[in-house]
Design an enzyme around this catalytic site. Structure first.
Site, PDB file in Angstrom:
ATOM      1  CB  CYS A 163      -0.918  -0.026   1.229  1.00  9.89           C
ATOM      2  SG  CYS A 163      -1.668   1.560   1.623  1.00  9.89           S
ATOM      3  CB  CYS A 182       0.729   1.500   4.246  1.00 10.21           C
ATOM      4  SG  CYS A 182      -1.036   1.109   4.241  1.00 10.21           S
TER       5      CYS A 182
END
Length: 319
Positions: free
Chosen positions: A236, A239
Site C-alpha cells: 500500500c 502505508c
C-alpha cells in the site's frame, strides 16, 4: 474516502479471504466482525529512464524531481564522477555478475536487501544514488547493492533475468525472494520503502495475529499507556509513505505511547483481524487504551496523525 489511503473495496489485486463466520470474540475485546475483499494496486511515479527491449540503456530528458532531491544530491556530488556513478561507500556493494548477485542475496539471509539497477549515463540514477548511500549508513541492518546495467554483457544478462526494463529501478529482497519493487521513485519514497520492508531499531511492536494484539494490550493495562496500532497492507503506497513518520514518533514518544504495526495481508489471521477491526481503508491507525478503542484515524497525513495522537494523549489540539 479519506485522502492518502487505499480502499479495500476497490477493484485491483485480489486478496483471498475466508468469509466464514469467525469464532465469537471475548467480551472484553473491542473487535467486531466485518469484511474486506480487495486492494487497490499501488500507483507508480513516472520519473524514470527507458531501456530498450535488448537491455541497451538509454535515458529520457526530464526535469529534476524536486528541490530537495537536487540540493541533498549536490551535497554528495563527490560520489558522482563525470557521467557515471562512482562507488565510494563501503556499505553499498557493487556486483558485476549473476553469480555475485546471487551470492550477495544468499549471505544476507533474512535481512532486507535493496538493489538499485542503474545506468552509467542515467541522470536519475546518479541523482537517487547518494540517498541510497545515506540510507546504507543510517540503516545498518539493511544490505544495499548497486548494479550498473550497461557496465558489461554480464550485468545486462543479470538485468534481463530480473526483468529490469527501466532505470532507476529498486528491488527489495528477503531470503533470496523479491518482495517488492519500484521504478522512478524519489528519496522520500525510497526511505519509506526501506523502513517499511526492512528491520529497524524503532520501538514498534510487530503483530501477526489477534493473540499478539491481546497480549500487547494486556501488558499495558497497568501503566494505562495509549497504544497506537498501525494497520496496513504490504504494498500500500500511503502505508509506506506515512511509515517514516510513525518510526520517528515511536522513537520520540517511547516513554508515553506504545506503537504497534500489523500488515493485514501477511496471513489469513491478519486478514481476519482487519475484518474484526472494521477496517475498509488503509492505513488505519487505532488508538486503544485499557482494551477500549478511543478512536481511529484513516489516512497518511503526517500532521493529522500527530494531532490525533496528541488529542488521545489528552493534549488540546486546535485545527
Amino acid at each position: 474516502m479519506a485522502s492518502g489511503c487505499c480502499c479495500l473495496l476497490s477493484t485491483g489485486v485480489a486478496v483471498l479471504i475466508n468469509l466464514q463466520k469467525l469464532d465469537p470474540v471475548q467480551s472484553h475485546s473491542p473487535f467486531a466482525v466485518h469484511h474486506v475483499t480487495t486492494l487497490m494496486p499501488r500507483k507508480r511515479d513516472r520519473f524514470r529512464s527507458s531501456l530498450s527491449s535488448r537491455v541497451v540503456f538509454q535515458c529520457r530528458t526530464q526535469k529534476p524531481i524536486g528541490s530537495r532531491f537536487i540540493s541533498r544530491a549536490a551535497l554528495r556530488s563527490e560520489q558522482l564522477t563525470g557521467n557515471g556513478i562512482d562507488i565510494k561507500d563501503e556499505r553499498v556493494l557493487k556486483v558485476h555478475t549473476v553469480h555475485e548477485f546471487d551470492e550477495a542475496l544468499r549471505l544476507a539471509e533474512n535481512k532486507l536487501v535493496v538493489v538499485e539497477y542503474a545506468a552509467s549515463h542515467s541522470y536519475h540514477s546518479k541523482r537517487i544514488y547518494p540517498f541510497m548511500v545515506d540510507l546504507s549508513r543510517t540503516c545498518p541492518e539493511v544490505r544495499f547493492i548497486l548494479v550498473i546495467g550497461d557496465e558489461s554483457e554480464k550485468t545486462k544478462e543479470l538485468c534481463a533475468r530480473e526483468n529490469i526494463t527501466s532505470v532507476p529501478h529498486f528491488s527489495f529482497y528477503k531470503n533470496m525472494e523479491k518482495i517488492h519493487e519500484e521504478e522512478g521513485i524519489g528519496p522520500d519514497q525510497l526511505e519509506g520503502d526501506v523502513l517499511y520492508y526492512g528491520d529497524n531499531d524503532a520501538p514498534i511492536h510487530q503483530l501477526h495475529n489477534r493473540q499478539d494484539v491481546e497480549a500487547l494490550l494486556k501488558k499495558h493495562t497497568e501503566d494505562h499507556k495509549l497504544v497506537v496500532l498501525d494497520v496496513g497492507l504490504k504494498h500500500c503506497g500511503p502505508c509506506v509513505k506515512v511509515y517514516p513518520t510513525v518510526v520517528r514518533l515511536a522513537r520520540r514518544m517511547n516513554d508515553t505511547v506504545v506503537f504497534a504495526r500489523m500488515n493485514g495481508d501477511e496471513n489469513q489471521e491478519c486478514m481476519e483481524f482487519l475484518r474484526q477491526m472494521n477496517v475498509i481503508e488503509v492505513p488505519t491507525f487505532l488508538f486503544i487504551r485499557d482494551y477500549k478503542i478511543c478512536g481511529r484515524y484513516v489516512g497518511s497525513g503526517k500532521g493529522e496523525l500527530i494531532g490525533e495522537i496528541l488529542r488521545y494523549q489528552g493534549v488540546r489540539v486546535t485545527y
